[in-house]
Write a protein that holds these residues in place. Structure first.
Motif, short mmCIF file in Angstrom:
data_model
loop_
_atom_site.label_atom_id
_atom_site.label_comp_id
_atom_site.label_asym_id
_atom_site.label_seq_id
_atom_site.Cartn_x
_atom_site.Cartn_y
_atom_site.Cartn_z
N LEU A 73 22.39 66.22 39.01
CA LEU A 73 22.99 66.86 40.19
C LEU A 73 22.04 67.82 40.87
N THR A 74 21.27 68.58 40.10
CA THR A 74 20.32 69.48 40.75
C THR A 74 19.20 68.70 41.44
N GLY A 75 18.86 67.54 40.90
CA GLY A 75 17.90 66.69 41.58
C GLY A 75 18.41 66.23 42.94
N LEU A 76 19.68 65.85 42.98
CA LEU A 76 20.27 65.38 44.23
C LEU A 76 20.52 66.52 45.22
N ILE A 77 21.10 67.61 44.72
CA ILE A 77 21.59 68.67 45.60
C ILE A 77 20.51 69.71 45.90
N ASP A 78 19.77 70.15 44.89
CA ASP A 78 18.80 71.23 45.07
C ASP A 78 17.41 70.74 45.46
N ARG A 79 17.02 69.59 44.93
CA ARG A 79 15.66 69.12 45.13
C ARG A 79 15.55 68.05 46.21
#
Length: 524
Positions: free
Chosen positions: A441-447
């Motif tokens: 999720l952090t790959g999709l949303i933050d990165r």
């Protein structure tokens, strides 16, 4: 967009419907159901049934299932706990009196398999096809044969000792005492007969009659406490999903007895950091620190909420994640702690979005590779070992207890925004899964990674006293982490995963498939 001069894969874009699983034959079965007019639930059941035949060391009807299903227009997903319970005679005091521990290959590691009941529950309420129709592809592969895929063959060889120790399992899953090679054809006629019985009789064909008698007889012969009543009374449970808000998205998980709550706890801590702006070493260090805290609380506090009180509200509170965030030193690794007020691996995941916008996130597992390694000989049912997660520790939330579910590692996820589905998602890999949800999720949303890039990105996992690092990180990362006090552990592939992103503006689906397995995403 990826560099097309290098090996890799791109997201699959589709205008109508999409499927993502970790096996090409599973994906094909789901697509065929969708193109014939079936919905997301129909397609998911056809896919998981196929995978229980063609990827037998990871999943099957001898295992458990969890699902999140979001019908189009619903404001939250339906959550289903399709995991099995321990026998009615399974008291922790009895194990202590007998001096028994629960080992991975013990009959005491086998809880009543919940998968078949979960599949039937989903179809009865939300499907449009019969269980019999949807089991037809799996039956054909069991009886007529299927080619073993490359990653399946690799896993098979690594785990062959598990089935070699059981004469019935060895006869079904080894060829001349060895694991089959990639490209060889395997058949499982006894399993095919059982699938035909389930197709004709529904879940009663599994939980009652000859199949249940075969399983119970095999387990009791090995010293198990199971009875036919334990099987006849088995049933999945609709549960209330849990969620948190992260960067404007609602992240939904199944509640305990699963570990999805740990993923939400970690996301809450991360909400106070600029994850997308961190360097590689800072990001991996931060993930390690939050992982240690959340998993330590998981191991001490999570269990079946029917029997044990799990402090869900507190663990999702501002007080808990503010305290966890404040305990993080970005320059130094810390030991995990349990806040004073709290004193009290092997899986398949798939997701489907259909032409009407219904979305399902489903996970099915026999836990470790080949589960318990115990095969019921007449029915061909290979039994999981999910009960290995139990403790024999009176007073612990996850101690073994009559008709109790163990703490589960398998967790489907679902992402929403402004009341609409955004992505069913999931990551395989045993204990890693909660951390896997966070990294995905952090790959999709933050990165800002696309679905395939987010799945392809190298992964880390701080569990068991060190940090595991996959290949793909910069060469200097391990040394930089060691300088902060982390112990680096060897790591093979950490799970896998699937995700389908729903772009409501463009009216397009983007599907990513498991890069660490024989993953396949298709759409039309």
């Amino acid at each position: 967009m990826r560099n097309f001069s290098r090996p890799g894969r791109s997201p699959v874009y589709a205008a109508n419907a999409a499927v993502a699983t970790s096996h090409p034959l599973s994906t094909l079965a789901a697509i065929e159901v969708l193109r014939a007019g079936g919905n997301a639930v129909d397609a998911a059941i056809a896919a998981v049934a196929v995978q229980g035949v063609v990827d037998p060391l990871m999943t099957g009807i001898g295992g458990d299932c969890f699902a999140l299903y979001l019908p189009k227009g619903a404001d939250r997903p339906v959550a289903l706990n399709g995991s099995g319970r321990s026998p009615a005679a399974a008291h922790d005091a009895w194990y202590l009196e007998q001096g028994l521990s629960i080992t991975p290959t013990s009959p005491h590691a086998v809880t009543v398999p919940g998968a078949v009941g979960a599949w039937a529950w989903l179809l009865d309420r939300y499907g449009t096809r019969s269980l019999g129709d949807l089991l037809a592809p799996a039956i054909a592969y069991a009886e007529d044969g299927y080619p073993v895929q490359s990653r399946v063959a690799w896993d098979w060889a690594r785990n062959m000792e598990r089935v070699a120790s059981d004469a019935h399992a060895a006869a079904a899953y080894l060829v001349d005492g060895q694991a089959p090679r990639a490209g060889s054809v395997m058949r499982h006629p006894a399993l095919g007969r059982t699938l035909r019985r389930i197709a004709a009789e529904g879940p009663r064909g599994f939980y009652e009659g000859p199949v249940a008698e075969d399983i119970v007889g095999r387990l009791r012969a090995l010293g198990g406490l199971h009875t036919l009543d334990d099987f006849a009374e088995a049933a999945p449970e609709e549960v209330v999903p849990v969620a948190t808000r992260y960067r404007g998205y609602d992240v939904w998980e199944c509640p305990p007895s699963g570990q999805g709550l740990a993923a939400l706890m970690m996301l809450n801590v991360l909400s106070g950091f600029d994850v997308g702006g961190l360097s590689e070493v800072d990001r991996v260090h931060l993930f390690a620190e939050i992982c240690k805290q959340a998993y330590h609380h998981r191991d001490v506090l999570f269990g079946d909420p029917v029997v044990a009180r799990v402090p869900v509200e507190h663990l999702l509170s501002e007080a808990w994640h503010a305290r966890a965030r404040g305990a993080i030193d970005m320059g130094r690794a810390a030991e995990p702690v349990l806040w004073p007020e709290m004193a009290h691996k092997d899986t398949v995941y798939l997701c489907v979005v259909d032409r009407d916008g219904n979305a399902i996130s489903l996970i099915n597992s026999i836990f470790q590779g080949f589960g318990s390694g115990i095969l019921a000989p007449e029915s061909g049912v290979l039994l999981h070992n999910r009960g290995f997660s139990f403790r024999v520790e009176p007073g612990h939330p996850n101690t073994i207890h009559p008709r109790k579910r163990p703490m589960h590692t398998i967790i489907p996820g679902l992402l929403m925004r402004e009341g609409r589905a955004v992505a069913p998602f999931g990551v395989m890999g045993g204990h890693y899964q909660a951390m896997g949800h966070v990294e995905l999720l952090t790959g999709l949303i933050d990165r800002g990674l696309d679905v395939q890039e987010a799945l392809d990105a190298p992964r880390s996992f701080a569990y068991g006293g060190g940090v595991e690092l996959e290949d793909g990180f910069s060469p200097a990362l391990a040394a930089a982490l060691e300088a902060r006090g982390h112990r680096i552990l060897p790591a093979g592939p950490l799970g896998g995963g699937q995700v389908i992103w729903i772009d409501h503006t463009a009216g397009v689906l983007a599907a990513g498939s498991d890069p660490r397995k024989d993953g396949s995403a298709l759409g039309y």
